[in-house]
Design a protein around this motif. Structure first.
Motif, PDB file in Angstrom:
ATOM      1  N   THR A   1       0.820  -1.243  -0.008  1.00 21.28           N
ATOM      2  CA  THR A   1      -0.045   0.144   0.200  1.00 21.28           C
ATOM      3  C   THR A   1       1.214   1.216  -0.117  1.00 21.28           C
ATOM      4  O   THR A   1       2.325   1.213   0.326  1.00 21.28           O
ATOM      5  CB  THR A   1      -0.925   0.061   1.255  1.00 21.28           C
ATOM      6  OG1 THR A   1       0.035   0.155   2.399  1.00 21.28           O
ATOM      7  CG2 THR A   1      -1.777  -1.040   1.113  1.00 21.28           C
ATOM      8  N   THR A   2       0.228   2.362  -0.442  1.00 20.63           N
ATOM      9  CA  THR A   2       1.087   3.592  -0.632  1.00 20.63           C
ATOM     10  C   THR A   2       0.896   4.388   0.749  1.00 20.63           C
ATOM     11  O   THR A   2      -0.251   4.144   1.437  1.00 20.63           O
ATOM     12  CB  THR A   2       0.453   4.626  -1.417  1.00 20.63           C
ATOM     13  OG1 THR A   2      -1.022   4.756  -1.468  1.00 20.63           O
ATOM     14  CG2 THR A   2       0.856   3.646  -2.940  1.00 20.63           C
ATOM     15  N   PRO A   3       1.828   5.255   1.291  1.00 22.93           N
ATOM     16  CA  PRO A   3       1.449   5.894   2.353  1.00 22.93           C
ATOM     17  C   PRO A   3      -0.020   6.761   2.419  1.00 22.93           C
ATOM     18  O   PRO A   3      -0.606   6.741   3.268  1.00 22.93           O
ATOM     19  CB  PRO A   3       2.411   6.979   2.417  1.00 22.93           C
ATOM     20  CG  PRO A   3       3.586   6.350   1.456  1.00 22.93           C
ATOM     21  CD  PRO A   3       2.843   5.580   0.354  1.00 22.93           C
ATOM     22  N   GLU A   4      -0.272   7.098   1.283  1.00 20.35           N
ATOM     23  CA  GLU A   4      -1.848   7.750   1.076  1.00 20.35           C
ATOM     24  C   GLU A   4      -2.877   6.853   1.423  1.00 20.35           C
ATOM     25  O   GLU A   4      -3.850   7.193   2.135  1.00 20.35           O
ATOM     26  CB  GLU A   4      -2.010   8.448  -0.343  1.00 20.35           C
ATOM     27  CG  GLU A   4      -1.090   9.475  -0.589  1.00 20.35           C
ATOM     28  CD  GLU A   4       0.194   8.878  -1.017  1.00 20.35           C
ATOM     29  OE1 GLU A   4       0.512   7.992  -1.562  1.00 20.35           O
ATOM     30  OE2 GLU A   4       1.153   9.990  -0.960  1.00 20.35           O
ATOM     31  N   GLU A   5      -2.658   5.646   1.016  1.00 20.32           N
ATOM     32  CA  GLU A   5      -3.620   4.467   1.123  1.00 20.32           C
ATOM     33  C   GLU A   5      -3.596   4.153   2.780  1.00 20.32           C
ATOM     34  O   GLU A   5      -4.614   4.059   3.474  1.00 20.32           O
ATOM     35  CB  GLU A   5      -3.627   3.235   0.362  1.00 20.32           C
ATOM     36  CG  GLU A   5      -3.650   3.399  -1.165  1.00 20.32           C
ATOM     37  CD  GLU A   5      -3.202   2.422  -1.842  1.00 20.32           C
ATOM     38  OE1 GLU A   5      -3.874   2.004  -2.947  1.00 20.32           O
ATOM     39  OE2 GLU A   5      -2.273   1.603  -1.393  1.00 20.32           O
ATOM     40  N   ASP A   6      -2.487   4.099   3.291  1.00 20.30           N
ATOM     41  CA  ASP A   6      -2.569   3.818   4.780  1.00 20.30           C
ATOM     42  C   ASP A   6      -3.185   4.981   5.584  1.00 20.30           C
ATOM     43  O   ASP A   6      -3.826   4.725   6.511  1.00 20.30           O
ATOM     44  CB  ASP A   6      -1.124   3.773   5.189  1.00 20.30           C
ATOM     45  CG  ASP A   6      -0.306   2.415   4.591  1.00 20.30           C
ATOM     46  OD1 ASP A   6      -1.118   1.722   4.127  1.00 20.30           O
ATOM     47  OD2 ASP A   6       0.947   2.647   4.715  1.00 20.30           O
ATOM     48  N   LEU A   7      -2.926   6.222   5.280  1.00 13.07           N
ATOM     49  CA  LEU A   7      -3.655   7.381   5.792  1.00 13.07           C
ATOM     50  C   LEU A   7      -5.342   7.103   5.681  1.00 13.07           C
ATOM     51  O   LEU A   7      -5.889   7.618   6.618  1.00 13.07           O
ATOM     52  CB  LEU A   7      -3.040   8.592   5.300  1.00 13.07           C
ATOM     53  CG  LEU A   7      -3.887  10.036   6.103  1.00 13.07           C
ATOM     54  CD1 LEU A   7      -3.392   9.995   7.469  1.00 13.07           C
ATOM     55  CD2 LEU A   7      -3.222  11.083   5.146  1.00 13.07           C
ATOM     56  N   GLU A   8      -5.708   6.820   4.413  1.00 11.61           N
ATOM     57  CA  GLU A   8      -7.051   6.942   4.489  1.00 11.61           C
ATOM     58  C   GLU A   8      -7.581   5.715   4.980  1.00 11.61           C
ATOM     59  O   GLU A   8      -8.819   5.954   5.506  1.00 11.61           O
ATOM     60  CB  GLU A   8      -7.425   6.568   2.902  1.00 11.61           C
ATOM     61  CG  GLU A   8      -6.933   7.932   1.865  1.00 11.61           C
ATOM     62  CD  GLU A   8      -7.132   7.458   0.372  1.00 11.61           C
ATOM     63  OE1 GLU A   8      -7.186   6.446  -0.042  1.00 11.61           O
ATOM     64  OE2 GLU A   8      -7.313   8.585  -0.346  1.00 11.61           O
ATOM     65  N   VAL A   9      -6.959   4.423   4.927  1.00  9.75           N
ATOM     66  CA  VAL A   9      -7.655   3.541   6.147  1.00  9.75           C
ATOM     67  C   VAL A   9      -7.580   3.737   7.532  1.00  9.75           C
ATOM     68  O   VAL A   9      -8.572   3.611   8.240  1.00  9.75           O
ATOM     69  CB  VAL A   9      -6.479   2.351   5.963  1.00  9.75           C
ATOM     70  CG1 VAL A   9      -7.041   1.219   7.076  1.00  9.75           C
ATOM     71  CG2 VAL A   9      -6.719   1.693   4.673  1.00  9.75           C
ATOM     72  N   GLU A  10      -6.718   4.441   7.917  1.00  8.73           N
ATOM     73  CA  GLU A  10      -6.643   4.999   9.423  1.00  8.73           C
ATOM     74  C   GLU A  10      -7.770   5.983   9.590  1.00  8.73           C
ATOM     75  O   GLU A  10      -8.283   5.837  10.670  1.00  8.73           O
ATOM     76  CB  GLU A  10      -5.338   5.794   9.857  1.00  8.73           C
ATOM     77  CG  GLU A  10      -5.114   6.318  11.034  1.00  8.73           C
ATOM     78  CD  GLU A  10      -5.377   5.005  12.174  1.00  8.73           C
ATOM     79  OE1 GLU A  10      -5.975   5.474  13.273  1.00  8.73           O
ATOM     80  OE2 GLU A  10      -5.322   3.880  12.075  1.00  8.73           O
ATOM     81  N   GLU A  11      -7.791   6.885   8.690  1.00  7.72           N
ATOM     82  CA  GLU A  11      -8.947   8.004   8.834  1.00  7.72           C
ATOM     83  C   GLU A  11     -10.366   7.225   8.827  1.00  7.72           C
ATOM     84  O   GLU A  11     -11.243   7.522   9.522  1.00  7.72           O
ATOM     85  CB  GLU A  11      -8.991   8.952   7.486  1.00  7.72           C
ATOM     86  CG  GLU A  11      -7.874   9.791   7.818  1.00  7.72           C
ATOM     87  CD  GLU A  11      -7.515  10.705   6.456  1.00  7.72           C
ATOM     88  OE1 GLU A  11      -8.315  10.661   5.496  1.00  7.72           O
ATOM     89  OE2 GLU A  11      -6.733  11.666   6.704  1.00  7.72           O
ATOM     90  N   ALA A  12     -10.649   6.184   8.083  1.00  8.52           N
ATOM     91  CA  ALA A  12     -11.824   5.593   8.019  1.00  8.52           C
ATOM     92  C   ALA A  12     -12.133   4.745   9.121  1.00  8.52           C
ATOM     93  O   ALA A  12     -13.126   4.736   9.740  1.00  8.52           O
ATOM     94  CB  ALA A  12     -11.762   4.453   6.740  1.00  8.52           C
ATOM     95  N   GLN A  13     -10.957   4.085   9.787  1.00  8.15           N
ATOM     96  CA  GLN A  13     -11.110   3.446  10.967  1.00  8.15           C
ATOM     97  C   GLN A  13     -11.517   4.320  12.204  1.00  8.15           C
ATOM     98  O   GLN A  13     -12.251   4.001  13.082  1.00  8.15           O
ATOM     99  CB  GLN A  13      -9.681   2.641  11.377  1.00  8.15           C
ATOM    100  CG  GLN A  13      -9.603   1.295  10.292  1.00  8.15           C
ATOM    101  CD  GLN A  13      -8.166   0.845  10.536  1.00  8.15           C
ATOM    102  OE1 GLN A  13      -7.228   1.399  10.901  1.00  8.15           O
ATOM    103  NE2 GLN A  13      -8.118  -0.291  10.012  1.00  8.15           N
ATOM    104  N   GLN A  14     -10.751   5.363  12.097  1.00  8.56           N
ATOM    105  CA  GLN A  14     -11.182   6.665  13.243  1.00  8.56           C
ATOM    106  C   GLN A  14     -12.620   7.126  13.238  1.00  8.56           C
ATOM    107  O   GLN A  14     -13.434   7.067  14.127  1.00  8.56           O
ATOM    108  CB  GLN A  14     -10.358   7.631  13.171  1.00  8.56           C
ATOM    109  CG  GLN A  14      -8.852   7.412  13.375  1.00  8.56           C
ATOM    110  CD  GLN A  14      -7.875   8.705  13.351  1.00  8.56           C
ATOM    111  OE1 GLN A  14      -8.470   9.641  13.134  1.00  8.56           O
ATOM    112  NE2 GLN A  14      -6.713   8.472  13.753  1.00  8.56           N
ATOM    113  N   ALA A  15     -12.965   7.062  11.899  1.00 11.49           N
ATOM    114  CA  ALA A  15     -14.566   7.480  11.599  1.00 11.49           C
ATOM    115  C   ALA A  15     -15.531   6.654  12.285  1.00 11.49           C
ATOM    116  O   ALA A  15     -16.548   6.808  12.690  1.00 11.49           O
ATOM    117  CB  ALA A  15     -14.640   7.816  10.221  1.00 11.49           C
TER     118      ALA A  15
END
Length: 86
Positions: A53-67
């Motif tokens: 995964t790219t750093p951007e994808e990792d960030l999107e996953v983390e944001e979705a999990q937090q939401a």
């Protein structure tokens, strides 16, 4: 009387035009069952996704999990309504 015997008895007493409707329904059920029973096999045979995964994808996953943890989610029913699928 078994379920099969009961079904055959019911079929014998149906008017001929309704028989084709029963056949259509049974074919629908059989096709649905084939599709549903194929899913576990399809998933098991799917190739493993080993692409990093790219750093951007990792960030999107983390944001979705937090939401999701905050409860900031949309139910499937609401989503279907939003897009006119119900």
């Amino acid at each position: 009387m078994t379920a099969r015997d009961k079904l055959l008895s019911l079929l014998e007493n149906l008017p001929e035009p309704m028989i084709s409707q029963v056949v259509d329904f049974i074919e629908f059920l059989a096709d649905k069952r084939r599709r549903e029973s194929a899913l576990p096999r399809i998933l098991a045979e799917a190739p493993y996704d080993d692409e990093p995964t790219t750093p951007e994808e990792d960030l999107e996953v983390e944001e979705a999990q937090q939401a999701a943890r905050r409860g900031d989610v949309i139910s499937a029913d609401d989503l279907k309504r939003k897009y006119g699928l119900v």
